[in-house]
Enzyme design. Structure first.
Site, PDB file in Angstrom:
ATOM      1  N   CYS A 127       0.821  -1.223   0.000  1.00  0.00           N
ATOM      2  CA  CYS A 127       0.000   0.000   0.000  1.00  0.00           C
ATOM      3  C   CYS A 127       0.848   1.264   0.000  1.00  0.00           C
ATOM      4  CB  CYS A 127      -0.930   0.001   1.204  1.00  0.00           C
ATOM      5  SG  CYS A 127      -1.982  -1.435   1.284  1.00  0.00           S
ATOM      6  N   HIS A 144      -3.277   7.113   2.739  1.00  0.00           N
ATOM      7  CA  HIS A 144      -3.696   5.831   2.176  1.00  0.00           C
ATOM      8  C   HIS A 144      -5.101   5.514   2.682  1.00  0.00           C
ATOM      9  CE1 HIS A 144      -4.056   1.750   1.107  1.00  0.00           C
ATOM     10  NE2 HIS A 144      -3.780   1.256   2.301  1.00  0.00           N
ATOM     11  N   ASN A 196     -10.350  -0.165  -0.189  1.00  0.00           N
ATOM     12  CA  ASN A 196      -8.893   0.028  -0.068  1.00  0.00           C
ATOM     13  C   ASN A 196      -8.226  -0.566  -1.303  1.00  0.00           C
ATOM     14  OD1 ASN A 196      -6.166  -0.476   0.460  1.00  0.00           O
ATOM     15  ND2 ASN A 196      -6.484  -1.089   2.579  1.00  0.00           N
TER      16      ASN A 196
HETATM   17  C1  LIG Z   1     -10.419  -5.189   9.976  1.00  0.00           C
HETATM   18  C2  LIG Z   1     -11.005  -4.205  10.962  1.00  0.00           C
HETATM   19  C3  LIG Z   1     -12.055  -3.307  10.284  1.00  0.00           C
HETATM   20  C4  LIG Z   1     -11.684  -4.972  12.085  1.00  0.00           C
HETATM   21  O1  LIG Z   1     -12.223  -4.064  12.999  1.00  0.00           O
HETATM   22  P1  LIG Z   1     -11.985  -4.258  14.549  1.00  0.00           P
HETATM   23  O2  LIG Z   1     -12.730  -3.185  15.220  1.00  0.00           O
HETATM   24  O3  LIG Z   1     -10.495  -4.326  14.776  1.00  0.00           O
HETATM   25  O4  LIG Z   1     -12.660  -5.666  14.785  1.00  0.00           O
HETATM   26  P2  LIG Z   1     -12.133  -6.888  15.652  1.00  0.00           P
HETATM   27  O5  LIG Z   1     -11.341  -7.786  14.783  1.00  0.00           O
HETATM   28  O6  LIG Z   1     -11.502  -6.394  16.927  1.00  0.00           O
HETATM   29  O7  LIG Z   1     -13.486  -7.592  16.025  1.00  0.00           O
HETATM   30  C5  LIG Z   1     -14.481  -6.909  16.829  1.00  0.00           C
HETATM   31  C6  LIG Z   1     -15.727  -7.767  16.857  1.00  0.00           C
HETATM   32  O8  LIG Z   1     -16.332  -7.780  15.551  1.00  0.00           O
HETATM   33  C7  LIG Z   1     -16.436  -9.134  15.068  1.00  0.00           C
HETATM   34  N1  LIG Z   1     -16.117  -9.135  13.654  1.00  0.00           N
HETATM   35  C8  LIG Z   1     -14.896  -9.260  13.057  1.00  0.00           C
HETATM   36  N2  LIG Z   1     -15.034  -9.155  11.717  1.00  0.00           N
HETATM   37  C9  LIG Z   1     -16.337  -8.954  11.483  1.00  0.00           C
HETATM   38  C10 LIG Z   1     -17.084  -8.759  10.306  1.00  0.00           C
HETATM   39  N3  LIG Z   1     -16.518  -8.738   9.095  1.00  0.00           N
HETATM   40  N4  LIG Z   1     -18.419  -8.559  10.422  1.00  0.00           N
HETATM   41  C11 LIG Z   1     -19.014  -8.563  11.634  1.00  0.00           C
HETATM   42  N5  LIG Z   1     -18.358  -8.734  12.781  1.00  0.00           N
HETATM   43  C12 LIG Z   1     -17.039  -8.937  12.699  1.00  0.00           C
HETATM   44  C13 LIG Z   1     -15.431  -9.932  15.862  1.00  0.00           C
HETATM   45  O9  LIG Z   1     -15.832 -11.268  15.958  1.00  0.00           O
HETATM   46  C14 LIG Z   1     -15.473  -9.233  17.207  1.00  0.00           C
HETATM   47  O10 LIG Z   1     -16.622  -9.666  17.910  1.00  0.00           O
HETATM   48  P3  LIG Z   1     -16.605  -9.816  19.525  1.00  0.00           P
HETATM   49  O11 LIG Z   1     -16.364  -8.408  20.036  1.00  0.00           O
HETATM   50  O12 LIG Z   1     -17.956 -10.341  19.828  1.00  0.00           O
HETATM   51  O13 LIG Z   1     -15.469 -10.734  19.832  1.00  0.00           O
HETATM   52  C15 LIG Z   1      -9.910  -3.304  11.585  1.00  0.00           C
HETATM   53  O14 LIG Z   1      -9.071  -4.079  12.424  1.00  0.00           O
HETATM   54  C16 LIG Z   1      -9.070  -2.631  10.573  1.00  0.00           C
HETATM   55  O15 LIG Z   1      -9.553  -1.878   9.759  1.00  0.00           O
HETATM   56  N6  LIG Z   1      -7.743  -2.843  10.616  1.00  0.00           N
HETATM   57  C17 LIG Z   1      -6.822  -2.219   9.738  1.00  0.00           C
HETATM   58  C18 LIG Z   1      -7.076  -2.690   8.373  1.00  0.00           C
HETATM   59  C19 LIG Z   1      -6.271  -1.962   7.389  1.00  0.00           C
HETATM   60  O16 LIG Z   1      -6.117  -0.794   7.483  1.00  0.00           O
HETATM   61  N7  LIG Z   1      -5.772  -2.695   6.455  1.00  0.00           N
HETATM   62  C20 LIG Z   1      -5.040  -2.187   5.390  1.00  0.00           C
HETATM   63  C21 LIG Z   1      -3.732  -1.745   5.797  1.00  0.00           C
HETATM   64  S1  LIG Z   1      -2.915  -1.260   4.402  1.00  0.00           S
END
Ligand SMILES: CC(C)(COP(=O)(O)OP(=O)(O)OC[C@H]1O[C@@H](n2cnc3c(N)ncnc32)[C@H](O)[C@@H]1OP(=O)(O)O)[C@@H](O)C(=O)NCCC(=O)NCCS
Length: 328
Positions: free
Chosen positions: A117, A253, A284
């Site tokens: 990225c 980004h 993204n």
């Molecule tokens: C991927 C992302 C959106 C997940 O969001 P988050 O707030 O970290 O979510 P978590 O993984 O901590 O999960 C939180 C809860 O949502 C749930 N969950 C995870 N993915 C889910 C989905 N796609 N839909 C619904 N629920 C989901 C989990 O099971 C968890 O449930 P719980 O609280 O009951 O255990 C976030 O981590 C993110 O954007 N990270 C960076 C990604 C990024 O920038 N990538 C590119 C870099 S170049």
């Protein structure tokens, strides 16, 4: 010895968005999610995926042609093409070499780089250095990704995030600075926080081979980007010798709207700074995300020629690169 230009600048931008609009409703069933969850956690409403007649090559070609036209530069004037991508499925030759041929250029240096990225900002920095060193006069810098092909439809952490598209800029000589000093680096300790799911050798050894896909430790990436990247953004302004008050556009980004908001808060961006939020409708697009985001800001009247923009990109590696750019 070649004689370089006093400075380099971005002369023109071209973008191509993949044609198919994919709303959240299309991706949620396979990951037991909801439109509301995706919008709240990532800010994404819909993403663009390629239609049947689009490829990484066709999207890149279109972006390059538009960038050249907008820069009023002929293909024969291009001395180098750098493509930043992590989704070109041919390990060799480089996509840049094919583009060089299809564009009708005359034997430019042509190579791809892999910085995920952060690739576009890396390539832009190389172009800036090449023009000033005199090893090239006009450089075509391309960020292009076809991520829908490398996304698992059932991976809850990534299935809703990625999109497809391409953006290109022409970098050329200038009497005044148009591209500021780069701040770039990597945190190799987290090299596998974003990665290809399987090595090609494992794919070949498998009895039922599947295309590798991007895997990510979302939480680790989220924390790293939200806290560390604002510091890199500030360092970039410091090294350029300007303050946050001097910029017109903040174009990070497009990884996650919450990361964008966290960075904007940490940097205390003043009200007049317009913030790129292309991710809501595009997803993204990794190396393509910054030029695509700038393209939308022009379309929506938020960016004007001559504006000062802070670019900052980060991703797998974990790698990052940032610079201040006078937009064309
Ligand atoms: C991927 C992302 C959106 C997940 O969001 P988050 O707030 O970290 O979510 P978590 O993984 O901590 O999960 C939180 C809860 O949502 C749930 N969950 C995870 N993915 C889910 C989905 N796609 N839909 C619904 N629920 C989901 C989990 O099971 C968890 O449930 P719980 O609280 O009951 O255990 C976030 O981590 C993110 O954007 N990270 C960076 C990604 C990024 O920038 N990538 C590119 C870099 S170049």
């Amino acid at each position: 010895m070649p004689v370089g230009a006093p400075h380099a600048t971005v002369l023109g931008l071209g973008v191509h968005r993949a044609k198919r609009i994919v709303p959240n409703s299309e991706v949620i069933a396979a990951i037991d999610s909801s439109d509301e969850w995706i919008q709240q956690r990532s800010g994404i409403k819909e993403r663009r995926w390629v239609g049947p007649d689009e490829t990484l090559e066709s999207m890149s070609l279109e972006a390059c042609r538009l960038a050249l036209a907008n820069a009023s530069i002929e293909p024969a004037q291009v001395d180098a093409i750098i493509v930043a991508t992590c989704t070109h499925t041919m390990q060799t030759p480089a996509l840049a070499a094919k583009l060089a041929h299809l564009l009708g250029t005359q034997s430019p240096a042509a190579f791809d780089i892999s910085a995920a990225c952060a690739g576009f900002c890396h390539a832009l920095s190389l172009a800036n250095d090449m023009v000033r060193a005199g090893t090239a006069r006009h450089v075509l810098v391309v960020g292009a990704e076809l991520l829908s092909e490398m996304t698992s439809r059932t991976d809850r952490g990534t299935a809703f995030i990625f999109g497809d598209g391409a953006g290109a800029v022409v970098v050329g000589p200038s009497d005044v600075p148009g591209i500021g000093p780069v701040v770039w680096g990597s945190d190799g300790e987290q090299f596998d926080a974003i990665r290809q799911s399987t090595d090609w050798r494992e794919v070949l050894a498998s009895e039922s081979p599947v295309m590798p896909y991007i895997q990510m430790d979302g939480g680790a990436v989220f924390r790293w980007a939200s806290f560390e990247m604002a510091k890199i953004a500030q360092e970039t302004l410091d090294r350029t010798g300007i303050s946050v008050e001097d910029i017109d556009l903040f174009i990070p980004h497009q990884a996650n709207m919450r990361i964008i908001d966290a960075m904007a808060r940490a940097m205390k961006l003043p009200e007049h700074v317009r913030i790129a939020r292309d991710i809501a409708e595009q997803g993204n697009t990794s190396a393509a995300s910054i030029p695509l985001a700038l393209g939308r800001m022009y379309d929506e009247g938020e960016a004007r020629s001559g504006d000062l923009a802070l670019f900052i990109a980060f991703g797998a590696g974990l790698s990052y690169a940032a610079q201040v750019v006078r937009v064309p």
